[in-house]
Design an enzyme around this catalytic site. Structure first.
Site, PDB file in Angstrom:
ATOM      1  N   ARG A   1       0.814  -1.226   0.000  1.00  0.00           N
ATOM      2  CA  ARG A   1       0.000   0.000   0.000  1.00  0.00           C
ATOM      3  C   ARG A   1       0.840   1.266   0.000  1.00  0.00           C
ATOM      4  O   ARG A   1       0.338   2.341  -0.323  1.00  0.00           O
ATOM      5  CB  ARG A   1      -0.936   0.007   1.216  1.00  0.00           C
ATOM      6  CG  ARG A   1      -2.045  -0.991   1.052  1.00  0.00           C
ATOM      7  CD  ARG A   1      -3.057  -0.871   2.160  1.00  0.00           C
ATOM      8  NE  ARG A   1      -4.193  -1.728   1.865  1.00  0.00           N
ATOM      9  CZ  ARG A   1      -5.073  -2.130   2.770  1.00  0.00           C
ATOM     10  NH1 ARG A   1      -4.962  -1.735   4.025  1.00  0.00           N
ATOM     11  NH2 ARG A   1      -6.076  -2.902   2.424  1.00  0.00           N
TER      12      ARG A   1
ATOM     13  N   LYS B   1     -20.076 -14.992   3.371  1.00  0.00           N
ATOM     14  CA  LYS B   1     -21.483 -14.859   3.719  1.00  0.00           C
ATOM     15  C   LYS B   1     -22.321 -14.074   2.720  1.00  0.00           C
ATOM     16  O   LYS B   1     -21.877 -13.103   2.141  1.00  0.00           O
ATOM     17  CB  LYS B   1     -21.584 -14.156   5.076  1.00  0.00           C
ATOM     18  CG  LYS B   1     -20.995 -14.976   6.202  1.00  0.00           C
ATOM     19  CD  LYS B   1     -21.509 -14.487   7.537  1.00  0.00           C
ATOM     20  CE  LYS B   1     -20.499 -13.595   8.199  1.00  0.00           C
ATOM     21  NZ  LYS B   1     -20.961 -12.747   9.231  1.00  0.00           N
TER      22      LYS B   1
ATOM     23  N   GLY C   1     -10.693  -8.183  -0.555  1.00  0.00           N
ATOM     24  CA  GLY C   1      -9.448  -8.493   0.153  1.00  0.00           C
ATOM     25  C   GLY C   1      -8.987  -9.922  -0.027  1.00  0.00           C
ATOM     26  O   GLY C   1      -7.861 -10.177  -0.460  1.00  0.00           O
TER      27      GLY C   1
ATOM     28  N   GLY D   1     -12.918  -3.231   0.749  1.00  0.00           N
ATOM     29  CA  GLY D   1     -14.277  -2.727   0.989  1.00  0.00           C
ATOM     30  C   GLY D   1     -14.737  -1.755  -0.081  1.00  0.00           C
ATOM     31  O   GLY D   1     -15.908  -1.737  -0.464  1.00  0.00           O
TER      32      GLY D   1
HETATM   33  P1  ADP Z   1     -13.475 -10.991  -0.118  1.00  0.00           P
HETATM   34  O1  ADP Z   1     -12.558 -10.518   1.001  1.00  0.00           O
HETATM   35  O2  ADP Z   1     -12.718 -11.330  -1.354  1.00  0.00           O
HETATM   36  O3  ADP Z   1     -14.623 -10.056  -0.348  1.00  0.00           O
HETATM   37  P2  ADP Z   1     -14.935 -12.671   1.716  1.00  0.00           P
HETATM   38  O4  ADP Z   1     -14.326 -11.934   2.851  1.00  0.00           O
HETATM   39  O5  ADP Z   1     -16.373 -12.522   1.479  1.00  0.00           O
HETATM   40  O6  ADP Z   1     -14.118 -12.376   0.362  1.00  0.00           O
HETATM   41  O7  ADP Z   1     -14.736 -14.234   1.907  1.00  0.00           O
HETATM   42  C1  ADP Z   1     -13.491 -14.831   2.059  1.00  0.00           C
HETATM   43  C2  ADP Z   1     -13.579 -16.005   2.971  1.00  0.00           C
HETATM   44  O8  ADP Z   1     -14.620 -16.879   2.589  1.00  0.00           O
HETATM   45  C3  ADP Z   1     -12.324 -16.812   2.967  1.00  0.00           C
HETATM   46  O9  ADP Z   1     -11.680 -16.667   4.212  1.00  0.00           O
HETATM   47  C4  ADP Z   1     -12.797 -18.233   2.712  1.00  0.00           C
HETATM   48  O10 ADP Z   1     -12.172 -19.188   3.545  1.00  0.00           O
HETATM   49  C5  ADP Z   1     -14.260 -18.161   3.033  1.00  0.00           C
HETATM   50  N1  ADP Z   1     -14.995 -19.223   2.367  1.00  0.00           N
HETATM   51  C6  ADP Z   1     -15.026 -19.505   1.060  1.00  0.00           C
HETATM   52  N2  ADP Z   1     -15.756 -20.611   0.808  1.00  0.00           N
HETATM   53  C7  ADP Z   1     -16.214 -21.049   2.014  1.00  0.00           C
HETATM   54  C8  ADP Z   1     -16.991 -22.153   2.435  1.00  0.00           C
HETATM   55  N3  ADP Z   1     -17.460 -23.035   1.556  1.00  0.00           N
HETATM   56  N4  ADP Z   1     -17.254 -22.283   3.754  1.00  0.00           N
HETATM   57  C9  ADP Z   1     -16.761 -21.387   4.630  1.00  0.00           C
HETATM   58  N5  ADP Z   1     -16.015 -20.323   4.291  1.00  0.00           N
HETATM   59  C10 ADP Z   1     -15.738 -20.148   2.998  1.00  0.00           C
HETATM   60 MG    MG Z   2     -12.748 -10.561   3.121  1.00  0.00          MG
END
Ligand code: ADP
Ligand code: MG
Length: 397
Positions: free
Chosen positions: A40, A201, A354, A377
């Site tokens: 960063r 989620k 992220g 975010g």
């Molecule tokens: P980003 O940061 O890219 O927006 P998120 O924070 O929404 O993504 O999600 C990332 C997390 O989701 C990871 O830590 C990953 O382990 C978890 N994840 C992905 N698939 C599953 C699953 N089937 N069950 C539980 N957690 C999951």
């Molecule tokens: Mg995340």
């Protein structure tokens, strides 16, 4: 939200004092205080170099961590200033405060081609409240405001948006690049436009799912969020991650997809585990055969193939959210397969979020993706179609 903004090329920096908002919210080693990654700090270097070389005196500000309006020495920007000095191979002045005597004195003495850093803006509670007096004080140090802080542009804070009300406000190169790619994808994507959504989620991504379902031609769903959709369709998902209070929302989205005549893809097979652990027992099963007490950890090989086929011929692909628990090598394959599929495409491919970005970088696909967003975010807010204060405050082109 307009995203074609004036940039640092649109004013003459010579002899100007520039208040430059960067996103220097670097990860720190909790024990030693060391900067764990200087990514960063490197990201806005082209803007900083350009301004200095064109004769500006540059006053950099940023937040770091969450001091919540309190003076926390362990969240000082001093180590960031030191790192900046090493990267630029030039002296960088560090203020002892944000808008106090030290900052004022240093800013007043700063000459063209010189660089200084203010202390952590969040040491003042006025920062997060976007307090007008605090914003005005920050702005009083400079003639021009520039933002390269895309990663914080979704915050309506004094240094990310407020100060821009008192100065002509321009985007830096990093901000410009982010807006160019994310803006184009959201406003005039080359079709077919495919959105790939995963991550943990449904509740974290309500607006992202809804907005991309409207904008994209096809939505592919994997990761933890898939199970609430699958349960909504009546499948038995065992011990998989499910948000029961979001089943209604998922049904609504499935209905919406039908109504808009959009393709919405869900997994047909899964990699399941008997517990949430790297060394759990695992196997591949079809979605209707999850053993009692087992949980879905990633998409199975049939789904990987279907999803890779689904992005073929796309003009634009936007991806947010890993398609499995990629942190555990045994369950990283679904995410890797999608990264590989995007890497092989001749399309505009964008990854934001992220964890999604960490996954793609860690797996070595970064240079095969058109754009990897630096804003976690902030990129989510972009995908959700939200207005961003740190973007709206900049002058339109
Ligand atoms: P980003 O940061 O890219 O927006 P998120 O924070 O929404 O993504 O999600 C990332 C997390 O989701 C990871 O830590 C990953 O382990 C978890 N994840 C992905 N698939 C599953 C699953 N089937 N069950 C539980 N957690 C999951
Ligand atoms: Mg995340």
């Amino acid at each position: 939200m307009r995203y074609v903004k004036k940039t640092v090329r649109d004013f003459n920096p010579q002899g100007k004092r520039v208040l430059l908002r960067c996103d220097f919210n670097v990860p720190l080693n909790k024990e030693t205080g060391e900067i764990r990654s200087d990514k960063r700090i490197r990201a806005p270097l082209p803007t900083i170099r350009y301004l200095l070389e064109h004769g500006a005196a540059v006053i950099v500000c940023s937040h770091l961590g969450k001091p919540k309006g309190e003076w926390k020495p362990e969240l000082s920007l001093r180590p960031v200033a030191k790192c900046l000095s090493e990267l630029l191979q030039m002296p960088v002045k560090m203020a002892d405060d944000v808008i106090g005597e030290s900052a004022q004195a240093l800013a007043a003495e700063l000459k063209p081609g010189e660089l200084m850093v203010l202390e952590n803006t969040r040491f003042h509670k006025e920062e997060s409240k976007n307090d007008p007096e605090f914003s005005k004080k920050l702005a009083s140090f400079a003639d021009v405001y520039v933002s390269d802080a895309f990663g914080t542009a979704h915050r309506n804070h004094a240094s990310t948006a407020g100060a821009a009300a008192y100065l002509p406000a321009y985007s830096g190169f990093l901000m410009e690049t982010e807006l160019k790619f994310l803006g184009r994808a959201m406003e005039k994507p080359a079709h077919p436009f495919v959105a790939v959504l995963g991550g943990a989620k449904v509740s974290d991504k309500l607006d992202v799912i809804q907005n991309l379902l409207e904008k994209a031609d096809k939505v592919i769903i994997g990761g933890g969020m898939a199970y609430t959709f699958l349960k909504a369709l009546g499948h038995n998902v065992g011990a998989s991650l499910v948000e029961d209070d979001k089943i209604g929302y998922c049904l609504e989205m499935l209905e919406k997809a039908k109504k808009l005549d959009k393709t919405l893809l869900l997994p047909v097979d899964l990699m399941v585990a008997d517990r949430f652990a790297a060394d759990a027992d695992s196997k591949v099963v079809d979605i209707d055969a999850i053993p009692e007490g087992w949980m879905g950890m990633g998409i199975g090989p049939k789904t990987q193939k279907i999803y890779a086929d689904a992005v073929q011929g796309a003009g634009t692909v936007v991806w947010n959210g890993p398609l499995g628990v990629f942190e555990f090598p045994a369950f990283a394959e679904g995410t890797r397969a999608m990264a590989q599929a995007l890497a092989d495409l001749d399309a505009m491919t964008i990854v934001g979020g992220g964890d999604s970005v960490s996954a793609v970088e860690q797996m070595g696909f970064s240079d095969k993706i058109t754009h990897i967003s630096t804003g976690g975010g902030a990129s989510l807010d972009f995908f959700a179609g939200k207005d961003m204060p740190g973007v709206m405050c900049l002058l339109d082109q």
